[in-house]
Scaffold this active site. Sequence first.
Site, PDB file in Angstrom:
ATOM      1  N   ASP A   1      17.399  13.311   5.597  1.00  0.00           N
ATOM      2  CA  ASP A   1      16.340  14.304   5.529  1.00  0.00           C
ATOM      3  C   ASP A   1      15.809  14.329   4.109  1.00  0.00           C
ATOM      4  O   ASP A   1      16.254  13.568   3.250  1.00  0.00           O
ATOM      5  CB  ASP A   1      16.825  15.689   5.980  1.00  0.00           C
ATOM      6  CG  ASP A   1      18.030  16.170   5.195  1.00  0.00           C
ATOM      7  OD1 ASP A   1      18.198  15.725   4.029  1.00  0.00           O
ATOM      8  OD2 ASP A   1      18.803  16.978   5.720  1.00  0.00           O
TER       9      ASP A   1
ATOM     10  N   ASP B   1       5.748   4.464   5.404  1.00  0.00           N
ATOM     11  CA  ASP B   1       6.540   3.434   6.068  1.00  0.00           C
ATOM     12  C   ASP B   1       6.602   2.141   5.270  1.00  0.00           C
ATOM     13  O   ASP B   1       7.221   1.163   5.700  1.00  0.00           O
ATOM     14  CB  ASP B   1       6.020   3.166   7.491  1.00  0.00           C
ATOM     15  CG  ASP B   1       4.590   2.651   7.517  1.00  0.00           C
ATOM     16  OD1 ASP B   1       3.806   3.022   6.631  1.00  0.00           O
ATOM     17  OD2 ASP B   1       4.258   1.884   8.446  1.00  0.00           O
TER      18      ASP B   1
ATOM     19  N   HIS C   1      -5.441  -0.920  11.846  1.00  0.00           N
ATOM     20  CA  HIS C   1      -4.765  -2.199  12.079  1.00  0.00           C
ATOM     21  C   HIS C   1      -5.649  -3.145  12.882  1.00  0.00           C
ATOM     22  O   HIS C   1      -6.368  -2.727  13.798  1.00  0.00           O
ATOM     23  CB  HIS C   1      -3.450  -1.973  12.824  1.00  0.00           C
ATOM     24  CG  HIS C   1      -2.461  -1.158  12.059  1.00  0.00           C
ATOM     25  ND1 HIS C   1      -1.551  -1.712  11.169  1.00  0.00           N
ATOM     26  CD2 HIS C   1      -2.235   0.180  12.028  1.00  0.00           C
ATOM     27  CE1 HIS C   1      -0.817  -0.754  10.650  1.00  0.00           C
ATOM     28  NE2 HIS C   1      -1.203   0.403  11.153  1.00  0.00           N
TER      29      HIS C   1
ATOM     30  N   HIS D   1       0.849  -1.196   0.000  1.00  0.00           N
ATOM     31  CA  HIS D   1       0.000   0.000   0.000  1.00  0.00           C
ATOM     32  C   HIS D   1       0.886   1.248   0.000  1.00  0.00           C
ATOM     33  O   HIS D   1       2.115   1.144  -0.025  1.00  0.00           O
ATOM     34  CB  HIS D   1      -0.965  -0.001   1.185  1.00  0.00           C
ATOM     35  CG  HIS D   1      -0.315   0.029   2.532  1.00  0.00           C
ATOM     36  ND1 HIS D   1       0.298  -1.057   3.101  1.00  0.00           N
ATOM     37  CD2 HIS D   1      -0.174   1.034   3.449  1.00  0.00           C
ATOM     38  CE1 HIS D   1       0.778  -0.750   4.286  1.00  0.00           C
ATOM     39  NE2 HIS D   1       0.512   0.524   4.524  1.00  0.00           N
TER      40      HIS D   1
ATOM     41  N   ASP E   1       0.542  -8.689  10.213  1.00  0.00           N
ATOM     42  CA  ASP E   1       0.625  -7.381  10.877  1.00  0.00           C
ATOM     43  C   ASP E   1       0.348  -7.515  12.374  1.00  0.00           C
ATOM     44  O   ASP E   1      -0.700  -8.003  12.788  1.00  0.00           O
ATOM     45  CB  ASP E   1      -0.401  -6.451  10.207  1.00  0.00           C
ATOM     46  CG  ASP E   1      -0.562  -5.106  10.885  1.00  0.00           C
ATOM     47  OD1 ASP E   1       0.292  -4.743  11.708  1.00  0.00           O
ATOM     48  OD2 ASP E   1      -1.543  -4.415  10.553  1.00  0.00           O
TER      49      ASP E   1
ATOM     50  N   HIS F   1     -11.767   8.653  15.744  1.00  0.00           N
ATOM     51  CA  HIS F   1     -10.705   7.966  15.008  1.00  0.00           C
ATOM     52  C   HIS F   1     -10.829   6.478  15.288  1.00  0.00           C
ATOM     53  O   HIS F   1     -11.188   6.070  16.396  1.00  0.00           O
ATOM     54  CB  HIS F   1      -9.325   8.453  15.449  1.00  0.00           C
ATOM     55  CG  HIS F   1      -8.212   7.631  14.876  1.00  0.00           C
ATOM     56  ND1 HIS F   1      -7.894   7.651  13.540  1.00  0.00           N
ATOM     57  CD2 HIS F   1      -7.351   6.742  15.452  1.00  0.00           C
ATOM     58  CE1 HIS F   1      -6.878   6.828  13.313  1.00  0.00           C
ATOM     59  NE2 HIS F   1      -6.528   6.263  14.454  1.00  0.00           N
ATOM     60  N   VAL F   2     -10.547   5.669  14.274  1.00  0.00           N
ATOM     61  CA  VAL F   2     -10.424   4.225  14.473  1.00  0.00           C
ATOM     62  C   VAL F   2      -9.126   3.781  13.826  1.00  0.00           C
ATOM     63  O   VAL F   2      -8.639   4.385  12.871  1.00  0.00           O
ATOM     64  CB  VAL F   2     -11.617   3.447  13.865  1.00  0.00           C
ATOM     65  CG1 VAL F   2     -12.918   3.858  14.538  1.00  0.00           C
ATOM     66  CG2 VAL F   2     -11.703   3.647  12.355  1.00  0.00           C
TER      67      VAL F   2
ATOM     68  N   SER G   1      -3.250  10.768   3.945  1.00  0.00           N
ATOM     69  CA  SER G   1      -3.422   9.599   3.084  1.00  0.00           C
ATOM     70  C   SER G   1      -4.705   8.836   3.372  1.00  0.00           C
ATOM     71  O   SER G   1      -5.085   7.953   2.594  1.00  0.00           O
ATOM     72  CB  SER G   1      -2.221   8.658   3.233  1.00  0.00           C
ATOM     73  OG  SER G   1      -2.125   8.205   4.573  1.00  0.00           O
TER      74      SER G   1
END
Length: 546
Positions: free
Chosen positions: A435, A69, A361, A65, A188, A357-358, A226
């Site tokens: 950076d 990260d 994961h 995805h 995960d 928020h949920v 995102s």
Amino acid sequence: MRIVPLGGLGEIGMNCMAVECDGRIAVVDCGVLFPNESLGVDLIAPDLSWLRERREQVGAVFLTHGHEDHLGALPFLLREVPVPVYGTRFTLALLRPRLDEAGVRADLREVRPGDVRPAGDASPIAAEFFSVTHSIPDACGLALSTPQGTLLHSGDFKIDPAPVRGPGMDLGRIEALGRKGVRLLLSDSTNAEREGTSLSESQVGPALEQAFELARGRVFVACFASNVHRLQQIVDAARAFGRRVAFLGRSMEANARLAQELGYLELPGWMPVSPEEARTLPPRELCVLTTGTQGEPRSALARLARGEHPDLAVSPGDLVVLSSRFIPGNEIAIGQVVNELCRRGAEVAYEGLAPLHVSGHAQADEQRRLIRLARPAHFVPIHGEYRHLSRHAAHAAAEGVAGRDVLVDGQVLELADAGVRVLDEPVATGRVYTDRDALLGADIGALVVRDRRLLAETGLCIAVLAIERTTGAVVRGPELFARGVAGFEGAEEELRAEILAGLGDLSPKARTDPAEVQEAVRLAVRRFFRRTTGKKPPVLPVVLEL
């Protein structure tokens, strides 16, 4: 066949895994980690030396995805290992500008769930993409077919029974793969310590509408740029109350524009408004979507909290909604932003007060459900700190999986006809501190970061003196300067005496050697501060020869 984790096992972020079989290598994801402390470091990338040394064997990169990260380190890899990159539509759309910014040209190949792609010419590895639900569109898991059986890689996932948009998680395909036989499940582990199941993303919408209904001024909503499904629910809530929408923050503006162009985000034509135009709207007619959920000091939300944003300002009566999780390590920075917003008279709402928020994961029950569906012969938890990996392995044990290994970066898992084992010798792994500018090729370096951390903790002391070249006699100094050193002010004369005493202990020959004099000065200064303050600040001795 060997599984080689180069990042993401032992930390949350920096995900990168190599699968090696018959001299060919497939790479799953190649992401970055964001540092918790500000040391002039924007990104931490995995050390990809192991892949660079085997560049001729690498056949492809498979992306699960579009989160940073999982793909943010690709410019580092593709510059030296130019192989095809397979990803879904939105994933590649997010990747392209990052590669363009870094000046890297790449062979990007779009896939859809159900597609099967080989990991290069003559590779024994092929990847089948299947849909999973996560906090970003087009997320996928992978079923890797290999001579040692099927490897199921979950990607980042949750089992969302009511996703805002998209096909949902393809549990039927996972079950079918499990019936045929899964040799290894890589899953995960982020929320392994949370019991039960995660809430559905669609439950955020009603909570947002309730917050909007109570708002009397402007509404500012901070979320991850995102998370397009979250953006859509915010837009829907704003539309229900007749509010127009402004986007603040570079990534927010870019991702919202991209999502609209690709059809992932729908806004009526009357809703979008520029930040400049937003200043003139009545407070009850405006909703602002902004970056800065983790208290990043340069983010739009932090600048609003400090009153430094050039376009908009938070006023008494405004509502600020943090539609995000407080990532561990960022609590202090987030708290500072919340405090500043409250000082400006805003009401601040965040996770815990309502389902604003949920998580994207899976929690323990979902993780165990995936294990039951996949029926793996062997299990390796991925994507998590060690405690998450360990707990997830315990979930697999409870589901009756006999073969389990908890790995960290660098440990190699070998699958052979005779069985599965962890090799004695790990491969070299590490971190590259960098950076945004370093995406063009530079590397800050671990030693530089270590020195910056040391300076931040104890300060710096500089001692300058001049010596006679032939005799080593002190002609001038020592002159002393310090920045951030406790116990320095008022102790200069005592410190000079300590330095001169240290020089007096040198032999006549050593006193004419600038290197020897520098070391004596350094030791004398550190000895003084260790005795008087218990600290050992860095010392920079400067010795001039006359």
